[in-house]
Design a protein around this motif. Structure first.
Motif, PDB file in Angstrom:
ATOM      1  N   THR A   1    -110.588 -20.693 -12.261  1.00  0.00           N
ATOM      2  CA  THR A   1    -111.979 -20.709 -11.826  1.00  0.00           C
ATOM      3  C   THR A   1    -112.375 -19.257 -11.594  1.00  0.00           C
ATOM      4  OG1 THR A   1    -111.660 -22.837 -10.739  1.00  0.00           O
ATOM      5  CG2 THR A   1    -113.592 -21.566 -10.112  1.00  0.00           C
ATOM      6  N   TYR A   2    -113.337 -18.763 -12.382  1.00  0.00           N
ATOM      7  CA  TYR A   2    -113.604 -17.333 -12.385  1.00  0.00           C
ATOM      8  C   TYR A   2    -115.076 -17.062 -12.163  1.00  0.00           C
ATOM      9  CZ  TYR A   2    -114.521 -18.764 -17.210  1.00  0.00           C
ATOM     10  OH  TYR A   2    -114.954 -19.425 -18.330  1.00  0.00           O
ATOM     11  N   VAL A   3    -115.366 -15.827 -11.828  1.00  0.00           N
ATOM     12  CA  VAL A   3    -116.751 -15.381 -11.667  1.00  0.00           C
ATOM     13  C   VAL A   3    -116.962 -14.189 -12.586  1.00  0.00           C
ATOM     14  CG1 VAL A   3    -116.853 -16.157  -9.279  1.00  0.00           C
ATOM     15  CG2 VAL A   3    -116.251 -13.802  -9.764  1.00  0.00           C
ATOM     16  N   TYR A   4    -118.232 -13.977 -12.901  1.00  0.00           N
ATOM     17  CA  TYR A   4    -118.609 -12.827 -13.703  1.00  0.00           C
ATOM     18  C   TYR A   4    -119.129 -11.718 -12.786  1.00  0.00           C
ATOM     19  CZ  TYR A   4    -118.223 -15.765 -17.831  1.00  0.00           C
ATOM     20  OH  TYR A   4    -117.749 -16.582 -18.828  1.00  0.00           O
ATOM     21  N   PRO A   5    -119.126 -10.490 -13.243  1.00  0.00           N
ATOM     22  CA  PRO A   5    -119.555  -9.380 -12.372  1.00  0.00           C
ATOM     23  C   PRO A   5    -120.947  -9.575 -11.791  1.00  0.00           C
ATOM     24  CG  PRO A   5    -118.467  -8.535 -14.320  1.00  0.00           C
ATOM     25  CD  PRO A   5    -118.623  -9.995 -14.541  1.00  0.00           C
ATOM     26  N   HIS A   6    -121.892 -10.121 -12.594  1.00  0.00           N
ATOM     27  CA  HIS A   6    -123.266 -10.368 -12.127  1.00  0.00           C
ATOM     28  C   HIS A   6    -123.524 -11.860 -12.246  1.00  0.00           C
ATOM     29  CE1 HIS A   6    -124.231  -6.020 -12.209  1.00  0.00           C
ATOM     30  NE2 HIS A   6    -123.399  -6.015 -13.232  1.00  0.00           N
ATOM     31  N   THR A   7    -123.728 -12.513 -11.112  1.00  0.00           N
ATOM     32  CA  THR A   7    -123.805 -13.969 -11.084  1.00  0.00           C
ATOM     33  C   THR A   7    -124.956 -14.407 -10.206  1.00  0.00           C
ATOM     34  OG1 THR A   7    -121.398 -13.993 -11.228  1.00  0.00           O
ATOM     35  CG2 THR A   7    -122.462 -16.066 -10.680  1.00  0.00           C
ATOM     36  N   ARG A   8    -125.628 -15.468 -10.627  1.00  0.00           N
ATOM     37  CA  ARG A   8    -126.713 -16.026  -9.826  1.00  0.00           C
ATOM     38  C   ARG A   8    -126.163 -16.690  -8.564  1.00  0.00           C
ATOM     39  NH1 ARG A   8    -131.589 -15.711 -12.082  1.00  0.00           N
ATOM     40  NH2 ARG A   8    -131.751 -15.581 -14.363  1.00  0.00           N
ATOM     41  N   ILE A   9    -127.035 -16.708  -7.537  1.00  0.00           N
ATOM     42  CA  ILE A   9    -126.644 -17.313  -6.259  1.00  0.00           C
ATOM     43  C   ILE A   9    -126.333 -18.785  -6.431  1.00  0.00           C
ATOM     44  CG2 ILE A   9    -127.614 -18.029  -4.029  1.00  0.00           C
ATOM     45  CD1 ILE A   9    -128.814 -15.297  -3.728  1.00  0.00           C
ATOM     46  N   GLN A  10    -127.100 -19.490  -7.271  1.00  0.00           N
ATOM     47  CA  GLN A  10    -126.850 -20.917  -7.437  1.00  0.00           C
ATOM     48  C   GLN A  10    -125.466 -21.168  -8.025  1.00  0.00           C
ATOM     49  OE1 GLN A  10    -129.786 -22.413 -10.150  1.00  0.00           O
ATOM     50  NE2 GLN A  10    -128.983 -21.297 -11.919  1.00  0.00           N
ATOM     51  N   SER A  11    -125.017 -20.272  -8.867  1.00  0.00           N
ATOM     52  CA  SER A  11    -123.689 -20.425  -9.437  1.00  0.00           C
ATOM     53  C   SER A  11    -122.598 -20.174  -8.388  1.00  0.00           C
ATOM     54  CB  SER A  11    -123.508 -19.468 -10.615  1.00  0.00           C
ATOM     55  OG  SER A  11    -124.436 -19.743 -11.630  1.00  0.00           O
ATOM     56  N   LEU A  12    -122.786 -19.142  -7.561  1.00  0.00           N
ATOM     57  CA  LEU A  12    -121.801 -18.864  -6.513  1.00  0.00           C
ATOM     58  C   LEU A  12    -121.707 -20.014  -5.515  1.00  0.00           C
ATOM     59  CD1 LEU A  12    -122.364 -15.084  -5.673  1.00  0.00           C
ATOM     60  CD2 LEU A  12    -120.523 -16.115  -6.995  1.00  0.00           C
ATOM     61  N   VAL A  13    -122.859 -20.528  -5.099  1.00  0.00           N
ATOM     62  CA  VAL A  13    -122.856 -21.644  -4.149  1.00  0.00           C
ATOM     63  C   VAL A  13    -122.184 -22.862  -4.767  1.00  0.00           C
ATOM     64  CG1 VAL A  13    -124.318 -23.220  -2.845  1.00  0.00           C
ATOM     65  CG2 VAL A  13    -124.874 -20.788  -2.934  1.00  0.00           C
TER      66      VAL A  13
ATOM     67  N   ILE B   1    -119.846 -22.996  -7.132  1.00  0.00           N
ATOM     68  CA  ILE B   1    -118.394 -22.900  -7.250  1.00  0.00           C
ATOM     69  C   ILE B   1    -117.718 -22.889  -5.883  1.00  0.00           C
ATOM     70  CG2 ILE B   1    -118.253 -20.388  -7.282  1.00  0.00           C
ATOM     71  CD1 ILE B   1    -116.099 -20.679  -9.413  1.00  0.00           C
ATOM     72  N   LEU B   2    -118.343 -22.309  -4.873  1.00  0.00           N
ATOM     73  CA  LEU B   2    -117.742 -22.299  -3.542  1.00  0.00           C
ATOM     74  C   LEU B   2    -117.700 -23.694  -2.934  1.00  0.00           C
ATOM     75  CD1 LEU B   2    -119.307 -19.039  -2.038  1.00  0.00           C
ATOM     76  CD2 LEU B   2    -116.943 -19.394  -2.740  1.00  0.00           C
ATOM     77  N   ARG B   3    -118.683 -24.518  -3.278  1.00  0.00           N
ATOM     78  CA  ARG B   3    -118.725 -25.857  -2.696  1.00  0.00           C
ATOM     79  C   ARG B   3    -117.940 -26.889  -3.488  1.00  0.00           C
ATOM     80  NH1 ARG B   3    -125.044 -26.556  -0.568  1.00  0.00           N
ATOM     81  NH2 ARG B   3    -124.758 -25.288   1.318  1.00  0.00           N
ATOM     82  N   THR B   4    -117.559 -26.558  -4.689  1.00  0.00           N
ATOM     83  CA  THR B   4    -116.853 -27.546  -5.527  1.00  0.00           C
ATOM     84  C   THR B   4    -115.410 -27.172  -5.799  1.00  0.00           C
ATOM     85  OG1 THR B   4    -117.709 -26.440  -7.511  1.00  0.00           O
ATOM     86  CG2 THR B   4    -118.960 -28.319  -6.664  1.00  0.00           C
ATOM     87  N   THR B   5    -114.918 -26.104  -5.203  1.00  0.00           N
ATOM     88  CA  THR B   5    -113.526 -25.719  -5.392  1.00  0.00           C
ATOM     89  C   THR B   5    -112.899 -25.425  -4.036  1.00  0.00           C
ATOM     90  OG1 THR B   5    -114.054 -23.373  -5.638  1.00  0.00           O
ATOM     91  CG2 THR B   5    -113.996 -24.706  -7.646  1.00  0.00           C
ATOM     92  N   VAL B   6    -111.572 -25.396  -4.021  1.00  0.00           N
ATOM     93  CA  VAL B   6    -110.838 -25.105  -2.796  1.00  0.00           C
ATOM     94  C   VAL B   6    -110.117 -23.767  -2.887  1.00  0.00           C
ATOM     95  CG1 VAL B   6    -110.516 -27.528  -2.224  1.00  0.00           C
ATOM     96  CG2 VAL B   6    -108.827 -26.372  -3.657  1.00  0.00           C
ATOM     97  N   HIS B   7    -110.328 -23.034  -3.951  1.00  0.00           N
ATOM     98  CA  HIS B   7    -109.623 -21.770  -4.144  1.00  0.00           C
ATOM     99  C   HIS B   7    -110.144 -20.718  -3.173  1.00  0.00           C
ATOM    100  CE1 HIS B   7    -108.169 -23.767  -7.651  1.00  0.00           C
ATOM    101  NE2 HIS B   7    -109.345 -23.761  -8.244  1.00  0.00           N
ATOM    102  N   HIS B   8    -109.251 -19.793  -2.805  1.00  0.00           N
ATOM    103  CA  HIS B   8    -109.602 -18.737  -1.862  1.00  0.00           C
ATOM    104  C   HIS B   8    -109.759 -17.385  -2.535  1.00  0.00           C
ATOM    105  CE1 HIS B   8    -109.094 -21.279   1.662  1.00  0.00           C
ATOM    106  NE2 HIS B   8    -108.019 -21.774   1.080  1.00  0.00           N
ATOM    107  N   ALA B   9    -109.611 -17.322  -3.840  1.00  0.00           N
ATOM    108  CA  ALA B   9    -109.842 -16.085  -4.579  1.00  0.00           C
ATOM    109  C   ALA B   9    -110.228 -16.437  -6.003  1.00  0.00           C
ATOM    110  CB  ALA B   9    -108.600 -15.198  -4.572  1.00  0.00           C
ATOM    111  N   PHE B  10    -111.030 -15.572  -6.608  1.00  0.00           N
ATOM    112  CA  PHE B  10    -111.527 -15.826  -7.951  1.00  0.00           C
ATOM    113  C   PHE B  10    -111.416 -14.550  -8.783  1.00  0.00           C
ATOM    114  CE2 PHE B  10    -113.875 -18.301  -4.846  1.00  0.00           C
ATOM    115  CZ  PHE B  10    -113.647 -19.593  -5.290  1.00  0.00           C
TER     116      PHE B  10
END
Length: 869
Positions: free
Chosen positions: A610-622, A624-633
């Protein structure tokens, strides 16, 4: 941007809803290394987070480094030394508080009961004496159980939890102020309540809480009491202070500062250096000094005499002057000590086996029920223990002749020990000049009973010692694990001392070895049984030597402990490791087995990233944070220049999946069709939504791959095509895309960025994004807001967050072909939390966490390896 920041502060300030814990899918549980069939866990594995010992070298931290010079560095180090000294002093004061009130309550109870027994032995009202004893014990144990209901983590000795923390696992609530208060007050009542528990074990836990909380100068329980203290706001510093606090707890309990330092080193801390050794030793010395100063002044009235270094003192071992044949120990006795070590290992393994079965029974039948059931269980144990102690003392004891001579040393401390031994003799139902040996062991505090077995010249009956050992063994095994604060060191020492004294009596009476010293055999028996239960070696050896102040005992104690450990390890683990395993804590051992080197990093890593891109929309961050249990990306960009080579099959990226050339070509064709669907799943929701798309040119098929990588060095974070995100219908192979790895960002960092409004709009550049300092990033440490508890409805979902200044751009990484032993050593010794697996061209192919390195997980992967051969 001001409006964005203001709205974020508003919604964060008024959010008070508590999000419910979401249920995890079987796939997520598998990712975490869990199974739903495990019956032995108290807490699910996903609730245990790892501590982040590695430093995050991001832009805010670099700004701090820029302002750092030698003067500030020395000041920082001086503050750390002062804090370490304060931890030692506070731990010593906690030990003083515990010792004072335990003595007060115990003297009150035994004073009333002894007077009642002496009167009722003539009037025939012993039932009334039993009721009085039951009234004291049940009241004290009830109060101890109530305190554990307030904070369940306060139950037990706390050593398994401290061991996990030093190993790098964050156990919920283990170092809170409320835990300390419940632990300290609870152990007063549990020890005074007559349970077969000790106060020395909880002292280690108490010292750890002091070490974790004091440097923070704030508490969750006392929110209004806060100081502006900007130092030590990281897991790295906090775990160092916990190591110092645990060592100070050992030093205060046994008067063994060197043993406390070795305890922290041997029993947990995965990262250690010379500077930490000095600080931990200094902290232990401070605790011993503080406790010694106040106890010597209070008990002897001579302040500054320093004669009582710890809560448990074994006294001086010295043969009577009248016995010329007596020796503390001889070379011939080493053979008996080895045999006692074997028996102690067997007894310890039996103790651990029985206690493990009891713990499993409690987890299945007691813990799921209402909390009142735990209190009733504690009261039942107290009731049975009190009745057994009273009846055994009145019925099974024998009247033994008092010794005509007593060993009296020259110093006041030895005189005090001799007075304690003589004053603790009980004469229940015995004529003058005789004493009841069973009542002397049962109707005394455990420390006094240990001194009786170590230093009493009068003999104890072998039958009495055997009965005492059996009863104490069974009741102590039943008691350890109930819902009261309880230590195991002193009960094990007392039980083992009875065993050693029994061996000495047998050798003297039946074999005719008159030269042996009973106190030595009692000490060796205590070491053998304690070593068989806890399986500690170096630190326990030094602790016992420092407690006896007799360096000549070093060799026999070391040999006995080693033999006891080897014997016990043949059958099961130590008691603390057993309880760690029952809680499902992912504890890492010192090293892996040799057979594990058949595995590589790509065999144990988690490839479903589960990864993030350098520039990401807030809706995407919210999302992924609410649908995963990982503590680092991982922070990645899609490596499109390399994808064509990948699709041709000329370069295979190890992803724990054996790709074939034909399947890859088939996937390439399907990918073009599926890319039009625009469907997404949580792990790919984080797409770069910037309006300015920079299309990277397709390199020629024959272009050198290294040249491509060098060219991409100047555009490290290219914009991505949002219409080419993976589809939720893809298989594992189809989900895989070459991802260039740029860094690692933690969940806590992402939540902090959202709460503080770190974002920019589509019409702006990322340079307009607000910048947070290192202090602002660490302000909410150690408990960052939970994404499920925040009301983010006022956020503009179209805003973009640039995560690159706050990620760790240079974490430790390994190659997919790295052997497991190398991965394990790097992960454990550096105190890592996440270890990305990156291939030769800088593309991330998986990630390794603590769960991927546990013994059970590696065994499962090794079995799969053998099946595929």
């Amino acid at each position: 941007m001001a409006g964005c920041r203001g709205s974020l502060c508003c919604c964060c300030r008024w959010c008070c809803c508590c999000g419910e814990r979401e249920t995890r899918t079987p796939e997520e549980l598998t990712i975490l290394g869990e199974t739903q069939e495990e019956e032995d866990e108290i807490l699910p594995r996903k609730d245990y987070e790892s501590l982040d010992y590695d430093r995050c070298i991001n832009d805010p931290y670099l700004e701090v480094l820029e302002t750092m010079d030698n003067k500030k560095g020395r000041r920082y180090e001086a503050v750390k030394w002062m804090v370490v000294f304060a931890i030692g002093v506070c731990t010593g004061l906690v030990g003083l508080f515990v010792d004072f009130f335990v003595r007060l309550f115990t003297q009150l109870k035994f004073g009333v009961v002894q007077t009642s027994v002496e009167e009722c032995s003539q009037k025939g009202c012993l039932a009334l004496s039993l009721l009085e004893l039951l009234g004291f014990n049940l009241t004290f144990v009830f109060l101890a159980s109530l305190l554990v209901l307030i904070e369940p983590v306060a139950a037990g000795s706390g050593i398994p939890e401290v061991k996990c923390y030093l190993n790098g696992v964050k156990v919920p609530g283990i170092v809170r102020l409320r835990t300390l208060l419940c632990k300290v007050l609870g152990v007063l009542f549990s020890v005074a309540g007559g349970l077969f528990v000790g106060k020395e074990g909880p002292m280690i836990h108490s010292g750890s809480v002091v070490g974790a909380g004091l440097p923070q100068f704030q508490s969750i329980s006392l929110r209004k009491i806060q100081f502006n203290f900007p130092y030590f706001r990281s897991d790295r510093d906090k775990r160092d202070f916990v190591s110092a606090g645990a060592a100070a707890g050992v030093a205060a309990a046994f008067g063994a500062p060197i043993g406390g330092t070795l305890f922290s080193l041997e029993e947990g801390s995965s990262f250690w250096n010379q500077g930490l050794t000095w600080k931990v030793l200094f902290c232990s010395m401070s605790a011993t000094f503080t406790l010694n100063f106040f106890r010597s002044g209070i008990q002897f009235g001579s302040w500054g005499s320093f004669q009582l270094p710890g809560l448990l003192n074994f006294g001086e071992f010295k043969c009577s002057d009248s016995d010329k044949k007596c020796h503390l120990w001889t070379a011939m006795d080493l053979g008996f000590f080895v045999v006692m070590g074997v028996i102690g290992g067997l007894l310890g393994a039996t103790f651990n086996c029985l206690n493990k079965r009891l713990a499993k029974y409690r987890m299945r039948n007691v813990h799921p029920k209402p909390k009142l059931v735990r209190v009733l269980e504690s009261l039942l144990v107290s009731l049975v223990t009190t009745v057994v102690v009273f009846v055994a003392s009145m019925v099974l004891g024998e009247c033994r002749q008092m010794s005509s001579s007593s060993q009296i040393g020259n110093d006041s401390f030895q005189l005090q020990v001799t007075e304690d031994v003589n004053s603790s003799i009980k004469t229940f139902f015995c004529p003058n000049d005789t004493y009841n040996d069973m009542a002397t062991l049962f109707f005394n505090p455990q420390e006094s009973a240990i001194l009786q077995l170590f230093h009493q010249d009068g003999t104890f009956s072998p039958v009495t010692l055997a009965l005492f050992f059996v009863l104490y063994f069974l009741l102590a095994c039943w008691t350890y694990g109930i819902s009261v604060p309880s230590g195991l060191f002193v009960p094990s020492l007392l039980c083992g001392a009875a065993f050693g004294r029994l061996v000495a009596n047998v050798l003297k009476s039946y074999i005719g070895l008159g030269h042996i010293y009973s106190g030595t055999f009692a000490l060796i028996g205590a070491a053998a049984f304690l070593g068989g239960v806890v399986r500690m070696t170096i630190s326990l050896t030094v602790i016992l030597i420092e407690s006896t102040n007799e360096i000549t005992y070093g060799l026999p104690i070391m040999v006995t402990l080693m033999v006891a450990k080897w014997t016990g390890d043949f059958f099961n683990k130590g008691i603390y490791d057993i309880h760690v395993g029952l809680r499902g804590v992912p504890l890492l051992e010192w090293e892996t087995e040799v057979e594990m080197d058949k595995l590589r990093a790509n065999d144990i890593m988690e490839p479903n990233l589960t990864y993030v891109y350098p520039h990401t929309r807030i809706q995407s961050l919210v999302s992924i944070l609410r649908t995963t249990v990982h503590h680092a990306f991982p922070v990645v960009t899609e490596n499109r220049g390399n994808e064509k080579e990948f699709m041709k099959g000329n370069q295979l990226i190890s992803n724990n999946i054996k790709f074939k050339k034909s399947s890859i070509l088939t996937r390439a064709g399907e990918q073009r069709k599926r890319s039009q669907s625009m469907k997404s799943y949580p792990s790919s929701e984080l797409r770069n939504m910037c309006d300015e798309h920079i299309a990277s040119e397709e390199p020629a098929e024959k272009e050198d791959l290294l040249q491509q990588m060098l060219e991409r060095r100047y555009t490290p974070y290219p914009n991505l095509y949002p219409d080419q995100s993976p589809s939720e219908d893809w298989t594992m192979e189809e989900r895989f895309r070459p991802l260039t790895f740029h860094g690692l960002i933690l969940r806590s960092q992402l939540v902090t960025l959202l709460v503080r409004g770190v974002c920019y709009s589509e019409s702006q550049s990322s340079a307009s994004q607000p910048r947070l300092s290192y202090a602002e990033m660490a302000e909410d440490y150690p408990r960052y807001p939970d994404i499920h508890d925040l009301d983010l409805t006022l956020l503009n979902p179209r805003m973009i967050v640039d995560v690159t200044p706050y990620m760790n751009p240079s974490p430790f990484t390994v190659s997919p072909n790295t052997h497991v032993s190398q991965v394990f050593n790097l992960f454990r010794t550096m105190g890592l939390r996440h270890l990305p697996v990156v291939n030769a061209v800088g593309e991330i192919v998986g990630i390794i966490t603590r769960h991927n390195l546990t013994y059970e997980f590696l065994q499962a992967r090794l079995r799969q390896h053998y099946q595929t051969i």
